[in-house]
Design an enzyme around this catalytic site. Structure first.
Site, PDB file in Angstrom:
ATOM      1  N   ARG A 184      39.471   0.604 -30.671  1.00 50.84           N
ATOM      2  CA  ARG A 184      38.585   0.985 -31.725  1.00 50.84           C
ATOM      3  C   ARG A 184      37.655   2.001 -31.604  1.00 50.84           C
ATOM      4  O   ARG A 184      36.863   1.911 -30.496  1.00 50.84           O
ATOM      5  CB  ARG A 184      38.174  -0.307 -32.486  1.00 50.84           C
ATOM      6  CG  ARG A 184      39.365  -1.025 -33.174  1.00 50.84           C
ATOM      7  CD  ARG A 184      39.621  -0.295 -34.599  1.00 50.84           C
ATOM      8  NE  ARG A 184      40.622  -1.100 -35.373  1.00 50.84           N
ATOM      9  CZ  ARG A 184      42.034  -1.009 -35.255  1.00 50.84           C
ATOM     10  NH1 ARG A 184      42.444  -0.219 -34.422  1.00 50.84           N
ATOM     11  NH2 ARG A 184      42.716  -1.953 -35.904  1.00 50.84           N
ATOM     12  N   HIS A 240      44.221   8.485 -35.032  1.00 52.55           N
ATOM     13  CA  HIS A 240      44.764   7.146 -35.003  1.00 52.55           C
ATOM     14  C   HIS A 240      46.253   6.924 -35.304  1.00 52.55           C
ATOM     15  O   HIS A 240      46.434   6.385 -36.308  1.00 52.55           O
ATOM     16  CB  HIS A 240      43.898   6.568 -36.224  1.00 52.55           C
ATOM     17  CG  HIS A 240      43.666   4.870 -35.765  1.00 52.55           C
ATOM     18  ND1 HIS A 240      42.666   4.343 -36.200  1.00 52.55           N
ATOM     19  CD2 HIS A 240      44.776   4.187 -35.646  1.00 52.55           C
ATOM     20  CE1 HIS A 240      42.759   2.846 -36.049  1.00 52.55           C
ATOM     21  NE2 HIS A 240      44.085   2.851 -35.535  1.00 52.55           N
TER      22      HIS A 240
HETATM   23  P1  NDP Z   1      44.955  -8.726 -28.095  1.00 54.01           P
HETATM   24  O1  NDP Z   1      44.041  -9.983 -28.989  1.00 54.01           O
HETATM   25  O2  NDP Z   1      46.456  -9.228 -27.944  1.00 54.01           O
HETATM   26  O3  NDP Z   1      44.046  -8.627 -26.703  1.00 54.01           O
HETATM   27  C1  NDP Z   1      42.775  -8.263 -26.728  1.00 54.01           C
HETATM   28  C2  NDP Z   1      42.285  -8.250 -25.205  1.00 54.01           C
HETATM   29  O4  NDP Z   1      40.958  -7.674 -25.272  1.00 54.01           O
HETATM   30  C3  NDP Z   1      42.343  -9.352 -24.263  1.00 54.01           C
HETATM   31  O5  NDP Z   1      42.857  -9.442 -23.305  1.00 54.01           O
HETATM   32  C4  NDP Z   1      40.892 -10.005 -24.548  1.00 54.01           C
HETATM   33  O6  NDP Z   1      40.549 -10.764 -23.491  1.00 54.01           O
HETATM   34  C5  NDP Z   1      40.305  -8.685 -24.524  1.00 54.01           C
HETATM   35  N1  NDP Z   1      38.971  -8.735 -25.065  1.00 54.01           N
HETATM   36  C6  NDP Z   1      38.388  -9.016 -26.240  1.00 54.01           C
HETATM   37  N2  NDP Z   1      37.175  -9.031 -26.145  1.00 54.01           N
HETATM   38  C7  NDP Z   1      36.719  -8.952 -24.848  1.00 54.01           C
HETATM   39  C8  NDP Z   1      35.547  -8.841 -24.280  1.00 54.01           C
HETATM   40  N3  NDP Z   1      34.370  -9.096 -25.155  1.00 54.01           N
HETATM   41  N4  NDP Z   1      35.398  -8.493 -23.155  1.00 54.01           N
HETATM   42  C9  NDP Z   1      36.439  -8.425 -22.298  1.00 54.01           C
HETATM   43  N5  NDP Z   1      37.648  -8.585 -22.811  1.00 54.01           N
HETATM   44  C10 NDP Z   1      37.918  -8.974 -24.031  1.00 54.01           C
HETATM   45  O7  NDP Z   1      45.143  -7.474 -28.878  1.00 54.01           O
HETATM   46  P2  NDP Z   1      46.119  -6.422 -28.922  1.00 54.01           P
HETATM   47  O8  NDP Z   1      46.553  -6.007 -27.250  1.00 54.01           O
HETATM   48  O9  NDP Z   1      47.338  -6.635 -29.544  1.00 54.01           O
HETATM   49  O10 NDP Z   1      45.337  -5.226 -29.507  1.00 54.01           O
HETATM   50  C11 NDP Z   1      44.232  -4.675 -29.031  1.00 54.01           C
HETATM   51  C12 NDP Z   1      43.721  -3.718 -30.002  1.00 54.01           C
HETATM   52  O11 NDP Z   1      44.508  -2.473 -29.958  1.00 54.01           O
HETATM   53  C13 NDP Z   1      43.516  -4.161 -31.301  1.00 54.01           C
HETATM   54  O12 NDP Z   1      42.428  -5.103 -31.567  1.00 54.01           O
HETATM   55  C14 NDP Z   1      43.546  -2.837 -32.070  1.00 54.01           C
HETATM   56  O13 NDP Z   1      42.008  -2.584 -32.480  1.00 54.01           O
HETATM   57  C15 NDP Z   1      44.191  -1.815 -31.397  1.00 54.01           C
HETATM   58  N6  NDP Z   1      45.253  -1.204 -31.790  1.00 54.01           N
HETATM   59  C16 NDP Z   1      45.063   0.239 -31.966  1.00 54.01           C
HETATM   60  C17 NDP Z   1      46.204   0.738 -32.409  1.00 54.01           C
HETATM   61  C18 NDP Z   1      46.283   2.282 -32.637  1.00 54.01           C
HETATM   62  O14 NDP Z   1      47.193   2.851 -32.994  1.00 54.01           O
HETATM   63  N7  NDP Z   1      45.010   2.886 -32.064  1.00 54.01           N
HETATM   64  C19 NDP Z   1      47.529   0.154 -32.580  1.00 54.01           C
HETATM   65  C20 NDP Z   1      47.380  -1.193 -32.428  1.00 54.01           C
HETATM   66  C21 NDP Z   1      46.159  -1.730 -32.197  1.00 54.01           C
HETATM   67  P3  NDP Z   1      41.166 -12.199 -23.452  1.00 54.01           P
HETATM   68  O15 NDP Z   1      42.901 -11.950 -22.961  1.00 54.01           O
HETATM   69  O16 NDP Z   1      40.378 -12.934 -22.247  1.00 54.01           O
HETATM   70  O17 NDP Z   1      41.459 -12.936 -24.652  1.00 54.01           O
HETATM   71  C1  OXD Z   2      46.448  -1.590 -35.395  1.00 54.81           C
HETATM   72  C2  OXD Z   2      46.184  -0.331 -35.722  1.00 54.81           C
HETATM   73  O1  OXD Z   2      45.370  -2.245 -35.183  1.00 54.81           O
HETATM   74  O2  OXD Z   2      47.109   0.519 -36.056  1.00 54.81           O
HETATM   75  O3  OXD Z   2      47.515  -2.080 -35.342  1.00 54.81           O
HETATM   76  O4  OXD Z   2      45.140   0.591 -35.619  1.00 54.81           O
END
Ligand code: NDP
Ligand code: OXD
Length: 316
Positions: A231, A279
Site C-alpha cells: 500500500r 495500482h
Molecule cells: P496477508 O494478511 O496474508 O499477509 C500480511 C503479511 O504482512 C503477514 O506476513 C504479516 O505478518 C505481515 N505484517 C503485517 N503487519 C506487520 C507488521 N507490523 N510488521 C511485520 N509484518 C507485518 O496479506 P496478503 O499477503 O494477502 O496481502 C498483502 C497486501 O498486499 C494487502 O494487504 C494489500 O495491501 C496488498 N495488495 C496489493 C495489490 C496490488 O495490486 N497492488 C493486490 C493485492 C494485495 P504475520 O505473518 O506475522 O501475520
Molecule cells: C487488493 C488490491 O488489496 O487490489 O487486493 O489492492
C-alpha cells in the site's frame, strides 16, 4: 432448508466485468446493486465491496458479513460507521499468481537493467551493460502472508537468494526469516527490497529514509532497489524520491502511492530507473471473487466458520 439471504454488490470495478461475472453467480439469492439508488438494501445480509459508497451501511443495516473485493482491507477499516461484523479478505490463486508475476517481473527488470536498456533503445545506443546473476543478489520480502510466501517461492526458482520479514517469524525451506524485532538485520542483507505489507497503524510510513539507509550498499547492483505493491500509505514518498536523488536507492518499482492516481506533478514519473504501474500489480478476478464469496455465504448459512476473516486488532 432456510432461505438464502440477499447480497448487495458495491464494487468500483468495470461494470462490464461485474455484469459478466454475475451471470450464474449467487444461485438462489437476490442480488442487489448499491449503484442503483432506488434499490432497497434493507434486507441484505452480505455485501461484496471494493471502495463502496459511504452510505452503504445506512442503506443496508442488517449486514452480517462483508466480503472485500481485494486482499487489503485498510479502505474498509477506515470507513465511518463500520458495523462490528466479520470482514472477509479476498484470497484467491488468481490474485496470488498475478502478484508474483509482477514482483518477479520487477525484480528481474532491475537485475537485467530494463530501464537502462529502454533508454538506450530510445537513443539508438548499442552498449552492453554489466550482467550480475540472480544468485549474486539477495531479495528481502517484507510481508510473508499469502502473497509474500508465493513471491518468495517464485524468486527462489529464478535463483535469487531470498530473505523474509514478518511480524511473527515464519519457517520457510531455504529462506532465512526474521521477525518484527529483527528488521535491521534483515535490511542489512537486502539488495532488492519488496514490500507486500498491509496498511495498518504499524506499517504506515514504514518505508522511510531511515529504513532505506539500512539496506545493503555495494551489492551486485551497486545500490539497493525498492519495490512496493503493498500500500502507498506504507511509503514516505518524499523519502523515496530523496533516496533516489541522493543515490541511497539505485532504483524503484512502485505500484502503490500515497495518493492515487499518482499526481502528474510527482517527480517519480520522470525519474531514471523508476518503474511505475497504476495500482495494477494484481487485479481481482471478479468471477473468482463472486465464486469465493458465494461458497463462504453458503458455508456460513450451514453453520461453518468463515475463512480469511480480518483481525480488527492487527488491522489485516
Ligand atoms: P496477508 O494478511 O496474508 O499477509 C500480511 C503479511 O504482512 C503477514 O506476513 C504479516 O505478518 C505481515 N505484517 C503485517 N503487519 C506487520 C507488521 N507490523 N510488521 C511485520 N509484518 C507485518 O496479506 P496478503 O499477503 O494477502 O496481502 C498483502 C497486501 O498486499 C494487502 O494487504 C494489500 O495491501 C496488498 N495488495 C496489493 C495489490 C496490488 O495490486 N497492488 C493486490 C493485492 C494485495 P504475520 O505473518 O506475522 O501475520
Ligand atoms: C487488493 C488490491 O488489496 O487490489 O487486493 O489492492
Amino acid at each position: 432448508m432456510s432461505a438464502k439471504h440477499p447480497v448487495v454488490i458495491d464494487l468500483k470495478f468495470e461494470r462490464r466485468e461485474i455484469d459478466a461475472a454475475l451471470a450464474g453467480a449467487f444461485a438462489g439469492r437476490i442480488v442487489l446493486r448499491a449503484s442503483d439508488p432506488a434499490a432497497d438494501l434493507s434486507e441484505a445480509r452480505y455485501a461484496v465491496i471494493w471502495r463502496p459508497d459511504p452510505t452503504l451501511f445506512e442503506r443496508a443495516p442488517k449486514l452480517e458479513v462483508l466480503f472485500s473485493g481485494g486482499a487489503g482491507v485498510d479502505y474498509i477499516l477506515a470507513m465511518p460507521s463500520l458495523p462490528d461484523i466479520p470482514i472477509v479478505r479476498f484470497v484467491d490463486e488468481s490474485l496470488t499468481t498475478r502478484m508474483s508475476e509482477w514482483t518477479v517481473l520487477q525484480t528481474l527488470s532491475h537485475l537485467r537493467q530494463v530501464p537502462a536498456y529502454s533508454r538506450q533503445q530510445r537513443d539508438r545506443v548499442w552498449k552492453e551493460l554489466s550482467q550480475p546473476e540472480a544468485k549474486d543478489l539477495t531479495v528481502g520480502v517484507m510481508g510473508l502472508g499469502v502473497l509474500g510466501l508465493d513471491t518468495v517461492t517464485k524468486l527462489k526458482v529464478m535463483g535469487f537468494n531470498v530473505v523474509g520479514w514478518s511480524r511473527s517469524r515464519k519457517a520457510i525451506d531455504g529462506v532465512e526469516t526474521y521477525n518484527a524485532s529483527q528488521l535491521d538485520t534483515f535490511l542489512a542483507r537486502t539488495d532488492i527490497l519488496i514490500g507486500l505489507l498491509p496498511l495498518t497503524p504499524d506499517t504506515r510510513g514504514i518505508f522511510d529514509a531511515a529504513l532505506f539507509s539500512k539496506l545493503r550498499q555495494g551489492g551486485a547492483l551497486g545500490k539497493p532497489v525498492f519495490i512496493n505493491a503493498g500500500r502507498g500509505g506504507s511509503q514516505v514518498e518524499a523519502d523515496v524520491i530523496a533516496a533516489l536523488e541522493k543515490g541511497v536507492l539505485g532504483g524503484a518499482s512502485l505500484d502503490v502511492f500515497e495518493k492515487e492516481p499518482l499526481p502528474e506533478t510527482s517527480p517519480l514519473w520522470q525519474m531514471e530507473n523508476v518503474i511505475i504501474t497504476p495500482h495494477a500489480a494484481s487485479a481481482s478476478d471478479v468471477r473468482a471473487l463472486f465464486r469465493n464469496s458465494e461458497v463462504q455465504m453458503n458455508a456460513y448459512e450451514a453453520g461453518e466458520t468463515l475463512k480469511h476473516v480480518v483481525d480488527r486488532k492487527t488491522g489485516y
